[in-house]
Design an enzyme around this catalytic site. Structure first.
Site, PDB file in Angstrom:
ATOM      1  CG  ASN A   1      32.618  46.421  44.372  1.00  0.00           C
ATOM      2  OD1 ASN A   1      32.946  47.558  44.047  1.00  0.00           O
ATOM      3  ND2 ASN A   1      32.316  46.116  45.632  1.00  0.00           N
TER       4      ASN A   1
ATOM      5  CE1 TYR B   1      42.602  49.357  45.547  1.00  0.00           C
ATOM      6  CE2 TYR B   1      43.353  51.293  44.361  1.00  0.00           C
ATOM      7  CZ  TYR B   1      42.321  50.497  44.825  1.00  0.00           C
ATOM      8  OH  TYR B   1      41.018  50.845  44.565  1.00  0.00           O
TER       9      TYR B   1
ATOM     10  CB  ALA C   1      50.714  45.785  41.024  1.00  0.00           C
TER      11      ALA C   1
ATOM     12  CE  LYS D   1      41.078  47.927  42.561  1.00  0.00           C
ATOM     13  NZ  LYS D   1      39.808  47.200  42.583  1.00  0.00           N
TER      14      LYS D   1
END
Ligand code: NDP
Length: 248
Positions: A91, A156, A158, A160
């Protein structure tokens, strides 16, 4: 109280704040022993003490997901204490938003290192004990922008999107050992990060969400808990969108 995770040991990275904290609380409230790994550990008694039943099931460990040795040390501690790890929730994540023209190499590297390489490091280390015990549940936290893209978040998005490919590949590699790997892709979630937006920005965002509300961290935690539960024992390599219909 439901006890779906009795005798399960879970690791939640970035587990002391925001969505990670909700995931830690959800798993602990259903019986799991949860290790919340975080870069900065708030006073433990402060963050989980509102419910002593839950607090006794959560332990915070300082860790840096970008650092192989740091995660190895944490895992050694957990294995010494519990002899196993059943659940891993990748996470921990950061943003360093900027338009491509202005984005520095440092901003790109920081986001890819934490969000994507961090998941690689934790999964590589923790899948080992899972393989020996022939049981594991791994849930990666992606994002709606990893699927639809977002101006100002190329690093970000890329990272994810990378997690989607990582999830599907690892799901194939680990299936024969009864280790399931899935990804939860949240939309816009009410957290300290998103509360920084002004009312006008929030209103504009909510207009585009068919369910006309942002997600609560608990909405994400519920989806993660489902994927970690026995009810999801035939689901692997999947992307579970929890976005109120923002991206279909
Ligand atoms: P927060 O910033 O509230 O929490 C992120 C946590 O990750 C923090 O506790 C942070 O620790 C920790 N962390 C960051 N870097 C590291 C590191 N190197 N090692 C260990 N821990 C680290 O974010 P959210 O709760 O909002 O987000 C959680 C996840 O959900 C992220 O992956 C995010 O990308 C994703 N997500 C969030 C959305 C939202 O709307 N909020 C939407 C879609 C996805 P510390 O504070 O100590 O630095």
């Amino acid at each position: 109280m439901n006890n779906r995770f009795e005798n399960r040991v879970a690791v939640v990275t970035g587990g002391c704040r925001g969505i990670g904290k909700s995931i830690a609380i959800k798993l602990a409230s259903e019986g799991a022993k949860v290790y919340a790994l975080d870069y900065v550990i708030p006073n433990e008694s402060e963050i989980f003490c509102d419910n002593p039943e839950i607090a006794k099931n959560v332990k915070c460990l300082q860790a840096d997901v970008t650092n192989f040795t740091s995660i190895e040390n944490c895992v050694n501690t957990i294995i010494e204490e519990e002899s196993k790890i059943d659940i891993l929730v990748n996470n921990a994540g950061i943003t360093r938003d900027n338009l491509l023209m202005r984005m520095s190499e440092a901003e790109w590297d920081a986001v890819l290192n934490t969000n994507l390489k961090g998941a690689f490091i934790c999964t590589k280390i923790i899948s080992r004990p899972m393989m020996s015990q022939r049981y594991g549940r791994i849930v990666n936290i992606g994002s709606v922008v990893g699927l639809m893209g977002n101006a100002g978040q190329s690093n970000y998005s890329a990272s994810k999107a990378g997690l989607v490919g990582f999830t599907k590949s690892i799901a194939r590699e680990l299936a024969s050992r009864n280790i399931l790997v899935n990804l939860v892709a949240p939309g816009y979630v009410r957290t300290a990060m998103t509360e920084k937006l002004n009312e006008e920005q929030k209103k504009a965002f909510i207009e585009n969400i068919p369910l006309k509300r942002v997600a609560e961290p608990e909405d994400i935690a519920n989806a993660v808990a489902f994927l970690c539960s026995d009810e999801a024992s035939y689901i692997t390599g999947n992307i579970l969108n929890v976005n109120g219909g923002l991206y279909l």
